[in-house]
Design an enzyme around this catalytic site. Structure first.
Site, mmCIF file in Angstrom:
data_model
loop_
_atom_site.group_PDB
_atom_site.id
_atom_site.type_symbol
_atom_site.label_atom_id
_atom_site.label_comp_id
_atom_site.label_asym_id
_atom_site.label_seq_id
_atom_site.Cartn_x
_atom_site.Cartn_y
_atom_site.Cartn_z
ATOM 1 N N ASN A 58 0.642 -1.129 0.039
ATOM 2 C CA ASN A 58 -0.248 0.055 -0.116
ATOM 3 C C ASN A 58 0.722 1.278 -0.190
ATOM 4 O OD1 ASN A 58 0.495 -1.047 2.679
ATOM 5 N ND2 ASN A 58 -1.296 0.474 3.529
ATOM 6 N N VAL A 59 0.444 2.401 -0.837
ATOM 7 C CA VAL A 59 1.121 3.452 -0.855
ATOM 8 C C VAL A 59 -0.035 4.814 -0.754
ATOM 9 C CG1 VAL A 59 2.495 4.933 -2.404
ATOM 10 C CG2 VAL A 59 2.794 2.669 -2.474
ATOM 11 N N GLU A 60 0.423 5.507 0.456
ATOM 12 C CA GLU A 60 -0.579 6.499 0.826
ATOM 13 C C GLU A 60 0.074 7.859 0.023
ATOM 14 O OE1 GLU A 60 -1.794 4.747 5.137
ATOM 15 O OE2 GLU A 60 -0.409 6.168 5.246
ATOM 16 N N ASN A 61 -0.890 8.736 0.392
ATOM 17 C CA ASN A 61 -0.273 10.336 0.174
ATOM 18 C C ASN A 61 -1.059 11.288 1.033
ATOM 19 O OD1 ASN A 61 -2.560 11.527 -1.472
ATOM 20 N ND2 ASN A 61 -2.191 9.935 -2.717
ATOM 21 N N VAL A 62 -0.568 12.409 1.018
ATOM 22 C CA VAL A 62 -1.216 13.363 1.861
ATOM 23 C C VAL A 62 -2.518 13.674 1.628
ATOM 24 C CG1 VAL A 62 -0.598 15.421 0.420
ATOM 25 C CG2 VAL A 62 -0.661 15.537 2.864
ATOM 26 N N TYR A 68 -5.087 11.823 1.863
ATOM 27 C CA TYR A 68 -5.523 10.498 2.595
ATOM 28 C C TYR A 68 -7.121 10.481 2.653
ATOM 29 C CZ TYR A 68 -5.790 6.873 6.060
ATOM 30 O OH TYR A 68 -6.035 5.788 6.738
ATOM 31 N N GLU A 118 -3.044 -5.038 -3.198
ATOM 32 C CA GLU A 118 -3.612 -5.642 -4.171
ATOM 33 C C GLU A 118 -3.547 -4.941 -5.609
ATOM 34 O OE1 GLU A 118 -5.882 -6.800 -0.382
ATOM 35 O OE2 GLU A 118 -4.981 -5.027 -1.339
ATOM 36 N N CYS A 139 -10.176 -4.752 0.349
ATOM 37 C CA CYS A 139 -11.390 -3.874 0.341
ATOM 38 C C CYS A 139 -12.461 -4.060 -0.740
ATOM 39 C CB CYS A 139 -10.675 -2.461 -0.033
ATOM 40 S SG CYS A 139 -10.106 -2.066 -1.415
ATOM 41 N N CYS A 146 -10.833 -3.542 -4.448
ATOM 42 C CA CYS A 146 -9.701 -4.671 -4.615
ATOM 43 C C CYS A 146 -10.317 -5.889 -4.962
ATOM 44 C CB CYS A 146 -8.664 -4.911 -3.769
ATOM 45 S SG CYS A 146 -7.497 -3.265 -3.725
#
Length: 130
Positions: free
Chosen positions: A39-43, A45, A52, A83, A86
């Site tokens: 998983n790759v988050e960003n600001v 959010y 997946e 989720c 996915c």
């Protein structure tokens, strides 16, 4: 290396500065090749990328479009299912009977299938005109 070990390894590379919840996924393509995603988050959010989805993108980028096995791992009290989005992505590239292993970093395991995760999934047949 097992599929679950591949997911465990890539989980450590997750970029999660906001949730601190690392997830790793590994899928086996029909060729036998293993593709990984974290998983790759960003600001903005929660506008990130699921593990997946990352593994599927890696598979497609490599030229494959069929997966035959899935493993997902997270540090959670119980195995974390994909989720909804996915689940639909997995159903796009894998048949219903494809095995899915959901695991915790403490050794908890739940074995299921794509079909069990997404019964009655939307597919190309729904788009056919009669």
């Amino acid at each position: 290396m097992s599929l679950l070990d591949a997911a465990r390894e890539v989980r450590e590379r997750a970029y999660v500065p906001y949730s601190k919840f690392k997830v790793g996924a590994a899928i086996r393509g029909a060729s036998g090749q293993v593709y990984r995603g974290c998983n790759v988050e960003n600001v903005a959010y929660p506008e990130g990328t699921c593990a997946e989805a990352g593994a599927i993108a890696a598979m497609v980028a490599a030229g494959e479009t069929e997966l035959v096995e899935v493993a997902v791992i997270a540090d959670s009290p119980s195995p974390v299912p994909p989720c909804g989005g996915c689940r639909q992505k997995l159903a796009e590239f894998g048949r219903g009977a494809v095995p899915v292993t959901l695991a915790t970093t403490d050794g908890g395991i739940f074995e299921t299938t794509i079909e069990a995760l997404l019964p009655g999934s939307f597919d190309i047949g729904h788009m056919a005109r009669t």
